[in-house]
Scaffold this motif. Structure first.
Motif, PDB file in Angstrom:
ATOM      1  N   ASP A   1      48.777  29.483  34.942  1.00 28.95           N
ATOM      2  CA  ASP A   1      48.584  30.398  36.059  1.00 28.95           C
ATOM      3  C   ASP A   1      48.443  29.605  37.352  1.00 28.95           C
ATOM      4  N   ILE A   2      48.822  30.246  38.455  1.00 30.01           N
ATOM      5  CA  ILE A   2      48.777  29.636  39.786  1.00 30.01           C
ATOM      6  C   ILE A   2      48.258  30.683  40.764  1.00 30.01           C
ATOM      7  N   ASP A   3      47.371  30.273  41.662  1.00 32.44           N
ATOM      8  CA  ASP A   3      46.916  31.159  42.731  1.00 32.44           C
ATOM      9  C   ASP A   3      46.894  30.369  44.029  1.00 32.44           C
ATOM     10  N   ILE A   4      47.413  30.980  45.098  1.00 30.09           N
ATOM     11  CA  ILE A   4      47.548  30.290  46.384  1.00 30.09           C
ATOM     12  C   ILE A   4      46.684  30.984  47.430  1.00 30.09           C
ATOM     13  N   LEU A   5      45.856  30.198  48.119  1.00 27.38           N
ATOM     14  CA  LEU A   5      45.042  30.730  49.207  1.00 27.38           C
ATOM     15  C   LEU A   5      45.908  31.012  50.433  1.00 27.38           C
ATOM     16  N   PRO A   6      45.443  31.868  51.346  1.00 24.74           N
ATOM     17  CA  PRO A   6      46.214  32.156  52.567  1.00 24.74           C
ATOM     18  C   PRO A   6      46.518  30.915  53.412  1.00 24.74           C
ATOM     19  N   ASN A   7      45.720  29.849  53.260  1.00 24.10           N
ATOM     20  CA  ASN A   7      45.968  28.631  54.043  1.00 24.10           C
ATOM     21  C   ASN A   7      46.923  27.665  53.351  1.00 24.10           C
ATOM     22  N   GLY A   8      47.484  28.057  52.198  1.00 24.90           N
ATOM     23  CA  GLY A   8      48.487  27.230  51.544  1.00 24.90           C
ATOM     24  C   GLY A   8      47.965  26.299  50.483  1.00 24.90           C
TER      25      GLY A   8
ATOM     26  N   ASP B   1      43.554  37.291  31.653  1.00 22.87           N
ATOM     27  CA  ASP B   1      43.681  37.055  33.092  1.00 22.87           C
ATOM     28  C   ASP B   1      42.623  37.855  33.836  1.00 22.87           C
ATOM     29  N   VAL B   2      42.365  37.442  35.078  1.00 23.44           N
ATOM     30  CA  VAL B   2      41.396  38.130  35.933  1.00 23.44           C
ATOM     31  C   VAL B   2      41.971  38.274  37.340  1.00 23.44           C
ATOM     32  N   ILE B   3      41.469  39.282  38.046  1.00 23.36           N
ATOM     33  CA  ILE B   3      41.692  39.388  39.490  1.00 23.36           C
ATOM     34  C   ILE B   3      40.331  39.634  40.127  1.00 23.36           C
ATOM     35  N   ALA B   4      39.926  38.703  40.976  1.00 18.88           N
ATOM     36  CA  ALA B   4      38.602  38.785  41.595  1.00 18.88           C
ATOM     37  C   ALA B   4      38.608  39.810  42.714  1.00 18.88           C
ATOM     38  N   VAL B   5      37.543  40.627  42.780  1.00 16.16           N
ATOM     39  CA  VAL B   5      37.411  41.626  43.845  1.00 16.16           C
ATOM     40  C   VAL B   5      36.051  41.513  44.542  1.00 16.16           C
TER      41      VAL B   5
ATOM     42  N   PHE C   1      33.460  29.397  39.950  1.00 13.44           N
ATOM     43  CA  PHE C   1      33.244  28.156  40.683  1.00 13.44           C
ATOM     44  C   PHE C   1      33.259  28.424  42.179  1.00 13.44           C
ATOM     45  N   LYS C   2      32.580  27.570  42.930  1.00 12.56           N
ATOM     46  CA  LYS C   2      32.706  27.543  44.383  1.00 12.56           C
ATOM     47  C   LYS C   2      33.592  26.360  44.741  1.00 12.56           C
ATOM     48  N   PHE C   3      34.629  26.616  45.522  1.00 12.64           N
ATOM     49  CA  PHE C   3      35.543  25.554  45.926  1.00 12.64           C
ATOM     50  C   PHE C   3      34.976  24.832  47.145  1.00 12.64           C
ATOM     51  N   GLU C   4      34.800  23.532  47.015  1.00  7.45           N
ATOM     52  CA  GLU C   4      34.298  22.700  48.111  1.00  7.45           C
ATOM     53  C   GLU C   4      35.444  21.823  48.594  1.00  7.45           C
ATOM     54  N   GLU C   5      36.097  22.290  49.661  1.00  4.37           N
ATOM     55  CA  GLU C   5      37.358  21.695  50.098  1.00  4.37           C
ATOM     56  C   GLU C   5      37.199  20.255  50.562  1.00  4.37           C
ATOM     57  N   GLU C   6      36.135  19.955  51.270  1.00  2.00           N
ATOM     58  CA  GLU C   6      35.969  18.609  51.809  1.00  2.00           C
ATOM     59  C   GLU C   6      35.847  17.571  50.703  1.00  2.00           C
ATOM     60  N   GLU C   7      35.272  17.961  49.576  1.00  2.00           N
ATOM     61  CA  GLU C   7      35.093  17.029  48.458  1.00  2.00           C
ATOM     62  C   GLU C   7      36.199  17.168  47.402  1.00  2.00           C
ATOM     63  N   ASN C   8      37.143  18.114  47.627  1.00  3.75           N
ATOM     64  CA  ASN C   8      38.156  18.389  46.598  1.00  3.75           C
ATOM     65  C   ASN C   8      37.499  18.596  45.236  1.00  3.75           C
ATOM     66  N   SER C   9      36.524  19.491  45.205  1.00  2.00           N
ATOM     67  CA  SER C   9      35.762  19.684  43.977  1.00  2.00           C
ATOM     68  C   SER C   9      35.426  21.151  43.762  1.00  2.00           C
TER      69      SER C   9
ATOM     70  N   SER D   1      41.912  33.289  39.416  1.00  2.00           N
ATOM     71  CA  SER D   1      41.968  34.143  40.606  1.00  2.00           C
ATOM     72  C   SER D   1      40.987  33.622  41.632  1.00  2.00           C
ATOM     73  N   THR D   2      41.351  33.732  42.914  1.00  5.57           N
ATOM     74  CA  THR D   2      40.461  33.306  43.991  1.00  5.57           C
ATOM     75  C   THR D   2      39.925  34.511  44.752  1.00  5.57           C
ATOM     76  N   PHE D   3      38.761  34.317  45.342  1.00  2.87           N
ATOM     77  CA  PHE D   3      38.168  35.345  46.209  1.00  2.87           C
ATOM     78  C   PHE D   3      37.538  34.650  47.406  1.00  2.87           C
ATOM     79  N   ILE D   4      37.842  35.143  48.606  1.00  4.52           N
ATOM     80  CA  ILE D   4      37.272  34.593  49.845  1.00  4.52           C
ATOM     81  C   ILE D   4      36.236  35.570  50.366  1.00  4.52           C
ATOM     82  N   ASP D   5      34.989  35.131  50.450  1.00  9.23           N
ATOM     83  CA  ASP D   5      33.896  35.985  50.895  1.00  9.23           C
ATOM     84  C   ASP D   5      33.904  36.112  52.421  1.00  9.23           C
ATOM     85  N   SER D   6      33.041  36.997  52.933  1.00 10.13           N
ATOM     86  CA  SER D   6      32.983  37.241  54.375  1.00 10.13           C
ATOM     87  C   SER D   6      32.561  36.006  55.171  1.00 10.13           C
ATOM     88  N   ASP D   7      31.877  35.067  54.519  1.00  7.95           N
ATOM     89  CA  ASP D   7      31.473  33.835  55.190  1.00  7.95           C
ATOM     90  C   ASP D   7      32.465  32.694  54.942  1.00  7.95           C
ATOM     91  N   ASP D   8      33.670  33.049  54.439  1.00  6.19           N
ATOM     92  CA  ASP D   8      34.770  32.113  54.163  1.00  6.19           C
ATOM     93  C   ASP D   8      34.522  31.225  52.947  1.00  6.19           C
TER      94      ASP D   8
END
Length: 367
Positions: A67-74, A181-185, A156-164, A130-137
């Protein structure tokens, strides 16, 4: 409380037992599918190649990107290394993982994300994501996991600066016996598909053989867990429309995509069913058009009974205007297995297409 582990004398070498059990299941699986209705598997179907220019296999993905999921920022997330009883694996002894690729880079590479301490990496066996972006990004990643072939959903929480990835929660529930499969809401809220009603391997085979159509979609939240749609042959990929009003569900053995309306109480009602001539796996949404992209298996028998001399083929469909009376279905990509075997998902971002597979390689194309 004494935390010392107690093991009986009969489990001196659990790896051997596990290996034998998996081999036995694979044999049973092959025999089982040889008796299964050939039409449900599209066992005689072959595909004509539909090639795309500017494509190459992604380095570092050798044993599936289911499976693959892409964020709006690519930023694209890959679920890699899935192992299922009865299915082929090119890396049976290697745990699965989550890879990431930045599609904004000129020559993007797939990098494995580090996962926080305390999470059992040795038994990580990721499936749908599946990814979900909260109101606080804050970005949350939901992962269907099958540790020791059990069923959990990891958040999981994605921590972009640490790639973790920071592991937050493991979800188990009796209504999630065979999650695909899941779709986060929401930050702890999702819809999930069960591809079987039972969790026991033998009963799974039996329900599929008898075509019981007992599989379902479940809504999960911290306050409520309930079945919201049922009657599928084998519910598989799931996604949500851009306006969040509709849920799309792939029924792989019925060769169908179901369109369901989502209500304020999170219940679902069926609006329509789109029939296709292929086994439909994961569903993705083109963010620029709202089209549905489908990773498909043209011939399920080749997928389940693996023969390197006659490998499973790949197929990607694009569905336009899925809510209309006559949606337009076009073939985006097709291959007889010479390049890509067992396509399970296709996701697009800014004229870039990613195609993942159940247990083979992954393809990157510039459209």
């Amino acid at each position: 409380m004494d935390s010392t582990k107690v093991t009986g004398p009969e489990i001196k070498n659990p790896d051997v037992g596990t290996s034998l059990a998996v081999q036995w299941l694979r044999i049973c699986f092959a025999i089982f599918f040889s008796f299964l209705n050939r039409n449900r598997l599209k066992a005689s179907r072959e595909v004509e190649s539909v090639d795309l220019p500017n494509c190459h296999l992604i380095k570092g993905i050798e044993a599936g990107a289911e499976d693959i999921d892409i964020l709006p920022n690519g930023l694209a997330f890959f679920s890699v290394g899935l192992k299922c009883p009865g299915l082929h694996s090119f890396a049976p002894d290697k745990p699965g993982g989550i890879l990431m690729m930045d599609l904004n880079e000129e020559n993007p590479r797939a990098l494995e994300l580090r996962i926080s301490r305390g999470f059992n990496l040795a038994s990580f066996n990721p499936h749908g994501i599946s990814t979900f972006i909260d109101s606080d990004d804050t970005v949350y990643l939901f992962v269907v996991n099958h540790p020791e072939f059990k069923n959990t959903v990891e958040i999981f929480k994605f921590e972009e600066e640490e790639n973790s990835l920071l592991h937050l929660k493991t979800i188990k529930h009796e209504l999630l016996p065979s999650v695909n499969d899941v779709i986060a809401v929401g930050p702890e809220h999702f819809y999930a598909t069960n591809d079987h009603y039972f969790s026991d391997p033998f009963l799974k085979y039996l329900e599929t053989y008898l075509n019981l159509r007992w599989t379902n979609v479940v809504y999960y939240s911290p306050n409520e867990v309930k079945v919201v749609a049922e009657g599928f042959d084998s519910a598989n990929g799931i996604n949500i429309s851009p306006d969040k009003k509709y849920i799309y569900v792939a029924d792989i053995l019925a060769h169908e995509i179901h369109v369901l309306e989502k209500h304020p109480n999170m219940n679902l009602t069926q609006l329509k069913v789109l029939k296709l001539d292929t086994l439909v796996d994961n569903l993705s949404i083109d963010p620029s058009s709202g089209d549905v992209l489908v990773g498909c298996h043209p011939n399920g028998q080749k997928l389940f009974v693996y023969d390197p001399k006659n490998p499973p083929s790949s197929e990607v469909l694009r569905i336009q205007d899925i809510l209309s009376e006559k949606p337009t279905v076009t073939t985006v990509y097709a291959n007889n297995g010479s390049v890509l075997q067992g396509s399970s998902v296709a996701s697009v971002y800014d004229k870039k297409l990613l195609i993942g597979t159940l247990y083979h390689r992954a393809l990157y194309c510039e459209l």
